[in-house]
Design a protein around this motif. Structure first.
Motif, PDB file in Angstrom:
ATOM      1  N   GLY A 101      -5.014  -7.396  11.378  1.00  0.00           N
ATOM      2  CA  GLY A 101      -4.969  -8.130  10.125  1.00  0.00           C
ATOM      3  C   GLY A 101      -3.819  -9.100  10.152  1.00  0.00           C
ATOM      4  O   GLY A 101      -3.007  -9.089  11.096  1.00  0.00           O
ATOM      5  N   ASP A 161      -8.428  -8.879   6.774  1.00  0.00           N
ATOM      6  CA  ASP A 161      -8.662  -7.732   7.663  1.00  0.00           C
ATOM      7  C   ASP A 161      -9.469  -8.179   8.881  1.00  0.00           C
ATOM      8  O   ASP A 161     -10.529  -8.798   8.734  1.00  0.00           O
ATOM      9  CB  ASP A 161      -9.459  -6.638   6.938  1.00  0.00           C
ATOM     10  CG  ASP A 161      -8.629  -5.848   5.955  1.00  0.00           C
ATOM     11  OD1 ASP A 161      -7.406  -6.084   5.893  1.00  0.00           O
ATOM     12  OD2 ASP A 161      -9.200  -5.013   5.243  1.00  0.00           O
ATOM     13  N   GLU A 208      -8.048  -9.622   1.082  1.00  0.00           N
ATOM     14  CA  GLU A 208      -7.472  -8.721   0.086  1.00  0.00           C
ATOM     15  C   GLU A 208      -6.171  -9.301  -0.451  1.00  0.00           C
ATOM     16  O   GLU A 208      -5.525 -10.127   0.196  1.00  0.00           O
ATOM     17  CB  GLU A 208      -7.232  -7.344   0.714  1.00  0.00           C
ATOM     18  CG  GLU A 208      -8.532  -6.656   1.138  1.00  0.00           C
ATOM     19  CD  GLU A 208      -8.307  -5.403   1.980  1.00  0.00           C
ATOM     20  OE1 GLU A 208      -9.128  -4.479   1.873  1.00  0.00           O
ATOM     21  OE2 GLU A 208      -7.330  -5.361   2.767  1.00  0.00           O
ATOM     22  N   TRP A 265       0.841  -1.191   0.000  1.00  0.00           N
ATOM     23  CA  TRP A 265       0.000   0.000   0.000  1.00  0.00           C
ATOM     24  C   TRP A 265       0.881   1.247   0.000  1.00  0.00           C
ATOM     25  O   TRP A 265       1.953   1.269   0.616  1.00  0.00           O
ATOM     26  CB  TRP A 265      -0.922  -0.003   1.208  1.00  0.00           C
ATOM     27  CG  TRP A 265      -1.921   1.110   1.191  1.00  0.00           C
ATOM     28  CD1 TRP A 265      -1.880   2.264   1.908  1.00  0.00           C
ATOM     29  CD2 TRP A 265      -3.112   1.177   0.399  1.00  0.00           C
ATOM     30  NE1 TRP A 265      -2.958   3.054   1.616  1.00  0.00           N
ATOM     31  CE2 TRP A 265      -3.742   2.416   0.689  1.00  0.00           C
ATOM     32  CE3 TRP A 265      -3.688   0.320  -0.527  1.00  0.00           C
ATOM     33  CZ2 TRP A 265      -4.932   2.798   0.081  1.00  0.00           C
ATOM     34  CZ3 TRP A 265      -4.877   0.705  -1.131  1.00  0.00           C
ATOM     35  CH2 TRP A 265      -5.482   1.933  -0.825  1.00  0.00           C
ATOM     36  N   HIS A 304      -3.983 -11.140   2.448  1.00  0.00           N
ATOM     37  CA  HIS A 304      -4.184 -10.966   3.885  1.00  0.00           C
ATOM     38  C   HIS A 304      -5.663 -10.862   4.220  1.00  0.00           C
ATOM     39  O   HIS A 304      -6.514 -10.667   3.346  1.00  0.00           O
ATOM     40  CB  HIS A 304      -3.452  -9.710   4.386  1.00  0.00           C
ATOM     41  CG  HIS A 304      -3.954  -8.436   3.766  1.00  0.00           C
ATOM     42  ND1 HIS A 304      -3.480  -7.963   2.559  1.00  0.00           N
ATOM     43  CD2 HIS A 304      -4.888  -7.536   4.176  1.00  0.00           C
ATOM     44  CE1 HIS A 304      -4.091  -6.836   2.250  1.00  0.00           C
ATOM     45  NE2 HIS A 304      -4.969  -6.553   3.223  1.00  0.00           N
ATOM     46  N   HIS A 324      -9.560  -3.381  12.322  1.00  0.00           N
ATOM     47  CA  HIS A 324      -8.879  -2.558  11.319  1.00  0.00           C
ATOM     48  C   HIS A 324      -9.547  -1.187  11.171  1.00  0.00           C
ATOM     49  O   HIS A 324      -8.863  -0.176  10.972  1.00  0.00           O
ATOM     50  CB  HIS A 324      -8.878  -3.311   9.988  1.00  0.00           C
ATOM     51  CG  HIS A 324      -8.020  -2.708   8.923  1.00  0.00           C
ATOM     52  ND1 HIS A 324      -6.826  -2.079   9.165  1.00  0.00           N
ATOM     53  CD2 HIS A 324      -8.209  -2.647   7.567  1.00  0.00           C
ATOM     54  CE1 HIS A 324      -6.300  -1.654   8.034  1.00  0.00           C
ATOM     55  NE2 HIS A 324      -7.118  -1.975   7.045  1.00  0.00           N
ATOM     56  N   HIS A 341     -14.830   0.103   3.757  1.00  0.00           N
ATOM     57  CA  HIS A 341     -14.368  -0.695   4.899  1.00  0.00           C
ATOM     58  C   HIS A 341     -15.323  -0.576   6.080  1.00  0.00           C
ATOM     59  O   HIS A 341     -15.669  -1.574   6.728  1.00  0.00           O
ATOM     60  CB  HIS A 341     -12.965  -0.237   5.331  1.00  0.00           C
ATOM     61  CG  HIS A 341     -11.853  -0.964   4.656  1.00  0.00           C
ATOM     62  ND1 HIS A 341     -11.131  -0.415   3.622  1.00  0.00           N
ATOM     63  CD2 HIS A 341     -11.341  -2.205   4.857  1.00  0.00           C
ATOM     64  CE1 HIS A 341     -10.199  -1.278   3.229  1.00  0.00           C
ATOM     65  NE2 HIS A 341     -10.309  -2.380   3.962  1.00  0.00           N
ATOM     66  N   HIS A 346      -0.837  -6.192   6.729  1.00  0.00           N
ATOM     67  CA  HIS A 346      -1.677  -6.173   5.530  1.00  0.00           C
ATOM     68  C   HIS A 346      -0.816  -6.320   4.271  1.00  0.00           C
ATOM     69  O   HIS A 346      -1.102  -5.725   3.231  1.00  0.00           O
ATOM     70  CB  HIS A 346      -2.501  -4.892   5.484  1.00  0.00           C
ATOM     71  CG  HIS A 346      -3.403  -4.739   6.669  1.00  0.00           C
ATOM     72  ND1 HIS A 346      -4.690  -5.215   6.694  1.00  0.00           N
ATOM     73  CD2 HIS A 346      -3.180  -4.191   7.889  1.00  0.00           C
ATOM     74  CE1 HIS A 346      -5.228  -4.956   7.870  1.00  0.00           C
ATOM     75  NE2 HIS A 346      -4.339  -4.333   8.614  1.00  0.00           N
ATOM     76  N   SER A 397      -6.764  -3.633  -1.469  1.00  0.00           N
ATOM     77  CA  SER A 397      -7.829  -3.030  -0.685  1.00  0.00           C
ATOM     78  C   SER A 397      -9.161  -3.163  -1.396  1.00  0.00           C
ATOM     79  O   SER A 397      -9.231  -3.113  -2.630  1.00  0.00           O
ATOM     80  CB  SER A 397      -7.537  -1.546  -0.435  1.00  0.00           C
ATOM     81  OG  SER A 397      -8.572  -0.948   0.331  1.00  0.00           O
TER      82      SER A 397
END
Length: 563
Positions: free
Chosen positions: A201, A53, A175, A17, A51, A57, A163, A47, A151
């Motif tokens: 996560g 969540d 994700e 990310w 992974h 989170h 989310h 993450h 995501s």
């Protein structure tokens, strides 16, 4: 068993990310350096890569990774192909894909086609789930959602509404799934995140599994009509079905094309995933039996009930086997009758008496739909003197005959096609009308101006659903069978003020199927003169022709050789 790894590998080069620190890796000891063993040290975010969540989170006080219910990430799942969507996934995109009610859902998007997880740098323009689409997932009962980038959230939404919506409703989010080589369809998912206590996560290893049928030693490919997507159908060679305990292999001698398959052919039925051999209305000869199957079935001509249930869930125990969440249908969840050979559960085949041909047996499935609808229309001692069936295609004619055979004294039909109206009269309709307006006017006297007691809508278009409301009396019942349109706008003031009973009817139970087959064998029901069986090679053309609209021919049958 086919096992597909959908885990993105983690390395120092893994895309992360924007703003996150990439993974780091070092060997604290290594056998190549003369150390007694090799030991690695990794540093990575919770993450990273593929992974899960945790609710924490984004939700204060939410559960953390050690509290994850593994049943949410292990079990049957569905992979849906949405690679054609250009922007973020919308509510309409998900509705069109028919994802409602799928417990574990994985969305394959253009992220997979562009292989965003394999790039060296983060891509802001990835496909994500819009806030409205997230609300739709919650509304329709999805419990676990998986996506093919880092995501579910659109990058530009700094409020993180997707989310908050998903985790707020306690959906589990997967994700970073690597789906580039994964075909859409039904699988078993196994996703096991690292059990990081207190974490928001954790990276996970994720696989998809499915049974596959290969060509048996000494066997050979068989011919089938294969649906490869909207209006794409071809004759292809497919693997010969492999016998298993409790199953039989049937050589279809007549497989009828259903109206729902026409909708599927056009890409309007989300429960059908290409490539698929359709065909759930069929009968034929048993050519092979599996372990534990009655040997007397071998060589018999049988009708096949394509619908199976688990028999153990609360709905099955209540007698609603057609609504079983684990139900399976030959021609949807496994290859169907538009093939040289088809696998079927042995308990679902019914030997036909001598002299009863396969075409008659193939009509049991559509007639069973009519039996089920008529029974729902009469359930609870609902008094019916006057009924109307809307539509005189195959299902409409089956609803008509079931209503008559169940003892309803006056059953009318609304059908704009002249030849079909005439056929409806020949199969027991009291009267047949070209329009709802004609029916309402003609039935005003016999019903003393209040309307009919029961309407069976065998079409399922918005106009026919509105017509049903116009024909029904206060306190009457409408049974909706047809699936032509998904969305329909109805004025509900009249529904409430008229105290109307709106009833859906889906498929049938085993007792419905047995009643239908009994009536067919006894000659009490049918479609009149049976059309010839066309060879499989004419299947693609037959589908293309049926799309053009109703004709005088009610049913089209296919089989390998035709007749």
């Amino acid at each position: 068993m086919e096992i597909i790894d959908i885990t993105a590998p983690i390395s120092p080069r893994s895309v992360v990310w924007k703003g996150d620190v990439p993974p780091t890796h070092e060997y604290t000891s290594h056998v190549d350096r003369g150390d007694p063993n090799t030991v690695s040290r990794w540093s990575l975010g919770a993450h990273t890569g593929t992974h899960v969540d945790a609710r924490l989170h984004f939700i204060s006080g939410g559960w953390t990774m050690e509290a994850l219910d593994l049943a949410r990430v292990v079990g049957p799942c569905r992979v849906v192909d949405l690679t054609h969507v250009e922007g973020h996934l919308s509510r309409d995109d998900l509705e069109s894909a028919g994802v409602a009610g799928t417990a574990r859902l994985i969305l394959k998007t253009r992220n997979s086609e562009q292989r965003l997880l394999e790039r060296d740098a983060f891509t802001e323009g990835y496909a994500a789930i819009s806030h409205e689409a997230a609300e739709y997932l919650v509304e329709t009962g999805v419990e676990t959602i998986g996506v093919d980038f880092l995501s579910v959230e659109p990058f530009e939404d700094g409020e993180f509404r997707t989310h908050h919506t998903l985790l707020g409703a306690d959906l589990v989010i997967l994700e970073g799934l690597a789906l580039a080589g994964v075909e859409p369809g039904e699988y078993v998912l196994a996703c096991l995140p690292i059990k990081l206590a207190g974490s928001d996560g954790a990276p996970a290893r994720a696989i998809l599994m499915r049974e596959y049928q290969d060509i048996r030693e000494g066997g050979h490919p068989v011919k089938a009509v294969v649906w490869n997507g909207p209006e794409k159908m071809a004759i292809e060679e497919v693997p010969e079905p492999e016998i298993a305990p409790g199953t039989v292999i049937v050589r279809p001698e007549a497989a009828g094309i259903c109206g729902s398959e026409i909708e599927g052919y056009l890409g309007r039925m989300g429960n059908r995933t290409p490539p698929l051999v359709m065909g759930h209305e069929f009968a034929g000869t048993v050519t092979e039996i599996g372990e534990g199957v009655d040997e007397s079935l071998l060589g018999r001509v049988v009708a096949v009930n394509p619908l199976s249930s688990d028999g153990t869930c609360p709905l099955c125990r209540a007698g609603h086997t057609n609504l079983c969440p684990n139900r399976r249908l030959v021609g949807i969840h496994s290859p169907g009758g538009f093939a040289s050979y088809t696998l079927a559960p042995a308990e679902n085949v019914y030997p036909l008496p001598e002299g009863v041909e396969a075409r008659t047996g193939a009509l049991a499935e559509p007639l069973a739909n009519g039996v089920h609808a008529a029974r729902l229309g009469l359930a609870g001692d609902h008094n019916v003197e006057h009924a109307v069936v809307v539509g005189a295609g195959t299902i409409g004619l089956m609803c008509l005959q079931a209503a008559v055979l169940e003892g309803i004294p006056n059953v009318s039909v609304v059908e704009p096609h002249d030849a079909r109206r005439e056929q409806a009269r020949g199969l027991g309709a009291t009267t047949a009308f070209a329009s709802g307006e004609d029916a309402r006017e003609a039935l005003e006297g016999p019903t003393e101006g209040v309307g009919v007691d029961l309407v069976l809508d065998a079409v399922g278009a918005e106009v026919t659903r509105r017509m049903a409301l116009d024909l029904i009396r206060p306190g009457g019942r409408i049974v909706f069978v047809g699936l032509h349109d998904d969305d329909t706008t109805l004025g509900f003031h009249d529904v409430v003020r008229g105290q109307l009973d709106l009833q859906g009817s889906y498929a049938f139970t085993a007792s419905d199927y047995e009643r239908a087959l009994e009536w067919l064998v006894e000659g009490k029901a049918g479609i009149g003169e049976l059309p010839p069986v066309l060879p499989l090679e004419e299947g693609p053309g037959a589908f293309a022709e049926l799309v053009r609209g109703p004709s005088a021919q009610i049913k089209v049958f296919l089989a390998e050789k035709g007749e």
